[in-house]
Design a protein around this motif. Structure first.
Motif, PDB file in Angstrom:
ATOM      1  N   ASP A  55      14.726  36.201  41.260  1.00 36.49           N
ATOM      2  CA  ASP A  55      15.172  37.243  42.180  1.00 36.49           C
ATOM      3  C   ASP A  55      16.039  38.296  41.499  1.00 36.49           C
ATOM      4  O   ASP A  55      16.588  39.175  42.156  1.00 36.49           O
ATOM      5  CB  ASP A  55      15.939  36.629  43.351  1.00 36.49           C
ATOM      6  N   LEU A  56      16.177  38.229  40.178  1.00 33.89           N
ATOM      7  CA  LEU A  56      16.951  39.221  39.437  1.00 33.89           C
ATOM      8  C   LEU A  56      16.042  40.348  38.961  1.00 33.89           C
ATOM      9  O   LEU A  56      14.984  40.106  38.385  1.00 33.89           O
ATOM     10  CB  LEU A  56      17.632  38.585  38.226  1.00 33.89           C
ATOM     11  N   GLU A  57      16.479  41.576  39.180  1.00 32.54           N
ATOM     12  CA  GLU A  57      15.747  42.741  38.694  1.00 32.54           C
ATOM     13  C   GLU A  57      16.290  43.108  37.312  1.00 32.54           C
ATOM     14  O   GLU A  57      17.474  43.402  37.166  1.00 32.54           O
ATOM     15  CB  GLU A  57      15.926  43.912  39.663  1.00 32.54           C
ATOM     16  N   ILE A  58      15.434  43.072  36.303  1.00 32.80           N
ATOM     17  CA  ILE A  58      15.834  43.395  34.933  1.00 32.80           C
ATOM     18  C   ILE A  58      15.355  44.799  34.600  1.00 32.80           C
ATOM     19  O   ILE A  58      14.154  45.078  34.609  1.00 32.80           O
ATOM     20  CB  ILE A  58      15.244  42.401  33.912  1.00 32.80           C
ATOM     21  N   LEU A  59      16.297  45.690  34.316  1.00 39.81           N
ATOM     22  CA  LEU A  59      15.986  47.075  33.981  1.00 39.81           C
ATOM     23  C   LEU A  59      16.342  47.346  32.524  1.00 39.81           C
ATOM     24  O   LEU A  59      17.236  46.711  31.967  1.00 39.81           O
ATOM     25  CB  LEU A  59      16.761  48.034  34.887  1.00 39.81           C
ATOM     26  N   HIS A  60      15.646  48.305  31.923  1.00 40.95           N
ATOM     27  CA  HIS A  60      15.907  48.688  30.537  1.00 40.95           C
ATOM     28  C   HIS A  60      16.326  50.157  30.487  1.00 40.95           C
ATOM     29  O   HIS A  60      15.684  51.016  31.099  1.00 40.95           O
ATOM     30  CB  HIS A  60      14.654  48.488  29.673  1.00 40.95           C
ATOM     31  N   ASP A  61      17.378  50.427  29.747  1.00 47.16           N
ATOM     32  CA  ASP A  61      17.835  51.802  29.554  1.00 47.16           C
ATOM     33  C   ASP A  61      17.000  52.448  28.449  1.00 47.16           C
ATOM     34  O   ASP A  61      17.024  51.976  27.309  1.00 47.16           O
ATOM     35  CB  ASP A  61      19.314  51.799  29.169  1.00 47.16           C
ATOM     36  N   ALA A 119      17.601  60.037  31.042  1.00 46.40           N
ATOM     37  CA  ALA A 119      17.608  58.769  31.772  1.00 46.40           C
ATOM     38  C   ALA A 119      18.946  58.528  32.464  1.00 46.40           C
ATOM     39  O   ALA A 119      18.993  57.953  33.559  1.00 46.40           O
ATOM     40  CB  ALA A 119      17.297  57.619  30.819  1.00 46.40           C
ATOM     41  N   LEU A 120      20.039  58.972  31.836  1.00 49.45           N
ATOM     42  CA  LEU A 120      21.347  58.828  32.480  1.00 49.45           C
ATOM     43  C   LEU A 120      21.363  59.535  33.826  1.00 49.45           C
ATOM     44  O   LEU A 120      21.864  59.001  34.821  1.00 49.45           O
ATOM     45  CB  LEU A 120      22.446  59.410  31.582  1.00 49.45           C
ATOM     46  N   GLY A 121      20.830  60.740  33.851  1.00 47.19           N
ATOM     47  CA  GLY A 121      20.786  61.488  35.099  1.00 47.19           C
ATOM     48  C   GLY A 121      19.923  60.810  36.143  1.00 47.19           C
ATOM     49  O   GLY A 121      20.265  60.778  37.333  1.00 47.19           O
ATOM     50  N   GLU A 122      18.814  60.241  35.702  1.00 48.28           N
ATOM     51  CA  GLU A 122      17.911  59.579  36.642  1.00 48.28           C
ATOM     52  C   GLU A 122      18.508  58.278  37.172  1.00 48.28           C
ATOM     53  O   GLU A 122      18.282  57.907  38.323  1.00 48.28           O
ATOM     54  CB  GLU A 122      16.571  59.314  35.955  1.00 48.28           C
ATOM     55  N   MET A 123      19.287  57.593  36.351  1.00 50.96           N
ATOM     56  CA  MET A 123      19.889  56.332  36.790  1.00 50.96           C
ATOM     57  C   MET A 123      21.081  56.547  37.712  1.00 50.96           C
ATOM     58  O   MET A 123      21.377  55.711  38.564  1.00 50.96           O
ATOM     59  CB  MET A 123      20.323  55.506  35.571  1.00 50.96           C
ATOM     60  N   THR A 124      21.787  57.673  37.539  1.00 51.07           N
ATOM     61  CA  THR A 124      23.039  57.878  38.266  1.00 51.07           C
ATOM     62  C   THR A 124      23.013  59.046  39.241  1.00 51.07           C
ATOM     63  O   THR A 124      23.928  59.184  40.053  1.00 51.07           O
ATOM     64  CB  THR A 124      24.187  58.135  37.273  1.00 51.07           C
ATOM     65  N   ARG A 147      16.362  53.696  21.207  1.00 49.63           N
ATOM     66  CA  ARG A 147      15.647  54.368  22.295  1.00 49.63           C
ATOM     67  C   ARG A 147      14.258  53.773  22.462  1.00 49.63           C
ATOM     68  O   ARG A 147      13.607  53.407  21.488  1.00 49.63           O
ATOM     69  CB  ARG A 147      15.526  55.869  22.021  1.00 49.63           C
ATOM     70  N   GLU A 148      13.839  53.712  23.691  1.00 54.32           N
ATOM     71  CA  GLU A 148      12.481  53.284  24.020  1.00 54.32           C
ATOM     72  C   GLU A 148      12.068  54.075  25.257  1.00 54.32           C
ATOM     73  O   GLU A 148      12.240  53.631  26.393  1.00 54.32           O
ATOM     74  CB  GLU A 148      12.444  51.781  24.287  1.00 54.32           C
ATOM     75  N   GLU A 149      11.567  55.280  25.012  1.00 55.76           N
ATOM     76  CA  GLU A 149      11.349  56.225  26.107  1.00 55.76           C
ATOM     77  C   GLU A 149      10.218  55.822  27.044  1.00 55.76           C
ATOM     78  O   GLU A 149      10.074  56.393  28.128  1.00 55.76           O
ATOM     79  CB  GLU A 149      11.108  57.626  25.534  1.00 55.76           C
ATOM     80  N   ARG A 150       9.429  54.834  26.657  1.00 55.20           N
ATOM     81  CA  ARG A 150       8.347  54.401  27.550  1.00 55.20           C
ATOM     82  C   ARG A 150       8.877  53.619  28.747  1.00 55.20           C
ATOM     83  O   ARG A 150       8.167  53.434  29.740  1.00 55.20           O
ATOM     84  CB  ARG A 150       7.344  53.541  26.775  1.00 55.20           C
ATOM     85  N   TRP A 151      10.112  53.136  28.643  1.00 61.05           N
ATOM     86  CA  TRP A 151      10.678  52.392  29.767  1.00 61.05           C
ATOM     87  C   TRP A 151      10.953  53.328  30.939  1.00 61.05           C
ATOM     88  O   TRP A 151      11.500  54.419  30.784  1.00 61.05           O
ATOM     89  CB  TRP A 151      11.975  51.700  29.362  1.00 61.05           C
ATOM     90  N   GLU A 152      10.598  52.887  32.113  1.00 62.05           N
ATOM     91  CA  GLU A 152      10.865  53.664  33.317  1.00 62.05           C
ATOM     92  C   GLU A 152      12.310  53.452  33.763  1.00 62.05           C
ATOM     93  O   GLU A 152      12.877  52.375  33.581  1.00 62.05           O
ATOM     94  CB  GLU A 152       9.907  53.250  34.436  1.00 62.05           C
ATOM     95  N   THR A 153      12.877  54.491  34.333  1.00 61.53           N
ATOM     96  CA  THR A 153      14.255  54.385  34.806  1.00 61.53           C
ATOM     97  C   THR A 153      14.289  54.064  36.293  1.00 61.53           C
ATOM     98  O   THR A 153      13.419  54.482  37.057  1.00 61.53           O
ATOM     99  CB  THR A 153      15.026  55.697  34.570  1.00 61.53           C
ATOM    100  N   GLU A 154      15.299  53.303  36.660  1.00 58.35           N
ATOM    101  CA  GLU A 154      15.549  52.974  38.059  1.00 58.35           C
ATOM    102  C   GLU A 154      17.017  53.270  38.355  1.00 58.35           C
ATOM    103  O   GLU A 154      17.866  53.180  37.466  1.00 58.35           O
ATOM    104  CB  GLU A 154      15.255  51.494  38.330  1.00 58.35           C
ATOM    105  N   PRO A 155      17.343  53.617  39.590  1.00 59.02           N
ATOM    106  CA  PRO A 155      18.739  53.928  39.923  1.00 59.02           C
ATOM    107  C   PRO A 155      19.665  52.726  39.727  1.00 59.02           C
ATOM    108  O   PRO A 155      19.285  51.582  39.992  1.00 59.02           O
ATOM    109  CB  PRO A 155      18.673  54.325  41.403  1.00 59.02           C
ATOM    110  N   ILE A 156      20.865  53.013  39.240  1.00 60.72           N
ATOM    111  CA  ILE A 156      21.948  52.032  39.181  1.00 60.72           C
ATOM    112  C   ILE A 156      22.993  52.507  40.190  1.00 60.72           C
ATOM    113  O   ILE A 156      23.795  53.398  39.891  1.00 60.72           O
ATOM    114  CB  ILE A 156      22.568  51.940  37.772  1.00 60.72           C
ATOM    115  N   PRO A 157      22.978  51.974  41.397  1.00 61.78           N
ATOM    116  CA  PRO A 157      23.866  52.497  42.445  1.00 61.78           C
ATOM    117  C   PRO A 157      25.340  52.404  42.057  1.00 61.78           C
ATOM    118  O   PRO A 157      25.785  51.414  41.466  1.00 61.78           O
ATOM    119  CB  PRO A 157      23.558  51.597  43.648  1.00 61.78           C
ATOM    120  N   ALA A 158      26.070  53.447  42.393  1.00 62.67           N
ATOM    121  CA  ALA A 158      27.510  53.446  42.149  1.00 62.67           C
ATOM    122  C   ALA A 158      28.200  52.508  43.132  1.00 62.67           C
ATOM    123  O   ALA A 158      27.762  52.342  44.274  1.00 62.67           O
ATOM    124  CB  ALA A 158      28.067  54.856  42.297  1.00 62.67           C
ATOM    125  N   GLN A 159      29.272  51.893  42.667  1.00 61.73           N
ATOM    126  CA  GLN A 159      30.084  51.019  43.501  1.00 61.73           C
ATOM    127  C   GLN A 159      31.474  51.643  43.659  1.00 61.73           C
ATOM    128  O   GLN A 159      31.861  52.526  42.904  1.00 61.73           O
ATOM    129  CB  GLN A 159      30.160  49.621  42.876  1.00 61.73           C
TER     130      GLN A 159
END
Length: 268
Positions: free
Chosen positions: A113-119, A125-130, A169-181
Motif C-alpha cells: 500500500d506504499l506509493e514509491i515515487l522517484h525524483d 520536476a520540482l515545480g511539478e511535484m510542489t 538525474r533520470e528524466e524518464r521518471w514521471e513526477t507526482e505531486p508531493i502534497p505540502a503539510q
C-alpha cells in the motif's frame, strides 16, 4: 556583536522564558544519528506524516531532498543499508503512504500500500511535484551544507545545489505531486543547535517541522561567549543538539553548567 557586549545572565533569562511545546520542556536531547531517523521520530512521530523523502547518501542528493523537505514540510532521511529495518519501522509508525526517492536508490518496500515515487532530478520536476517555481542556490562546499539548509525557509522554494557534485538525474521518471503539510511547531520550538558536521537530514527535518536552527562553529558551547549565549540557562532544557560532536546529554549539560570563562574555557 562583540563578546564584551554579551550578557550571559540576560541570555539565560531570555532562553528560559521562551514558550515551548510540552514534549520539549525541561529536556535536553542530543541526537547523534547521521541519517535523520532520530529527528524524524522526535519531531514528526506525534503528528505523523503522509510522506517521507529518502535521499541517496551523496551530497547533491541530500541537498535536493532537503530542498523538497523544507518546502513541503515533509520529513527526510539519508539512506544507508545499516538503518533499513529502523526506517521501515519508522515508516509504519508515522503512517506513511508515499515515499519519494532522491538519487540512485534501489530501495523497495514490501508494503503493497506504499506509493514509491522517484525524483527525476530536474528543476522542472520540482515545480511539478510542489506546484511552485524554485530558485536555484549553489552551495560552494560540503562545509556549507548545514548552514545553507538552516537558512532556507519553507516559503523560499529554494533548490540547493552542490557546486562540487552533479545530481543524479533520470528524466524518464514521471513526477507526482508531493502534497505540502502544515508546520507543526506551533511557534513553540525549543532551542536547536547544530554545527557544520551535523546531519543534513536532521537539520532539514527541524526546518520542515517549523523550528529554527542555530549553527555553532563547534560542539562545545564553552568555546566562545557567542556559543554559550545560545544555550545559557538551558542545562535542564528545552534544548535539542544535532550530532555526536555535542557528546551526550549529560556532557552537554555539564558544559552549560560550567559556563564560559574567558581565561579557562579553552583548556576546560
Amino acid at each position: 556583536m562583540d563578546e564584551a557586549q554579551i550578557n550571559l545572565e540576560q541570555a539565560a533569562t531570555e532562553n528560559r522564558s521562551q514558550l515551548v511545546r510540552e514534549e520539549f520542556r525541561d529536556k535536553v536531547h542530543v541526537l547523534p544519528d547521521p541519517w535523520g531517523l532520530q529527528s524524524v521520530e522526535l519531531f514528526f512521530q506525534a503528528s505523523g506524516s503522509n510522506s517521507i523523502i529518502i535521499a541517496e547518501n551523496t551530497d547533491s542528493s541530500q541537498l535536493r531532498a532537503a530542498s523538497i523537505a523544507v518546502a513541503q514540510r515533509v520529513p527526510m532521511v539519508t539512506y544507508d543499508d545499516s538503518m533499513r529495518s529502523e526506517l521501515i519501522a519508522q515508516i509504519d509508525a508515522l503512517g506513511i503512504t508515499r515515499i519519494l526517492l532522491v538519487g540512485d536508490l534501489p530501495f523497495a518496500s514490501t508494503h503493497g500500500d506504499l506509493e514509491i515515487l522517484h525524483d527525476p532530478g530536474t528543476t522542472q520536476a520540482l515545480g511539478e511535484m510542489t506546484a511552485f517555481q524554485f530558485t536555484s542556490q549553489v552551495v560552494d562546499s560540503p562545509e556549507g551544507m548545514v548552514k545553507a539548509v538552516a537558512d532556507v525557509e519553507s516559503a523560499d522554494f529554494t533548490e540547493l545545489k552542490a557546486a562540487w557534485e552533479p545530481l543524479y538525474r533520470e528524466e524518464r521518471w514521471e513526477t507526482e505531486p508531493i502534497p505540502a503539510q502544515s508546520r507543526r511547531d506551533s511557534g513553540m520550538s525549543p532551542v536547536i543547535i547544530v554545527t557544520p558536521e551535523s546531519s543534513v537530514a536532521s537539520v532539514a527535518n527541524v526546518k520542515a517541522w517549523g523550528g529554527e536552527v542555530w549553527v555553532m562553529p563547534t560542539g562545545d558551547p564553552r568555546d566562545s561567549k557567542h556559543q554559550m549565549a545560545l544555550v545559557s540557562g538551558l542545562e535542564d532544557g528545552p534544548l535539542v543538539a544535532l550530532g555526536p560532536q555535542f557528546g551526550d546529554a549529560n556532557l552537554l549539560t555539564d558544559r552549560i553548567m560550567h559556563g564560559w570563562n574567558s581565561s579557562t574555557h579553552a583548556n576546560s
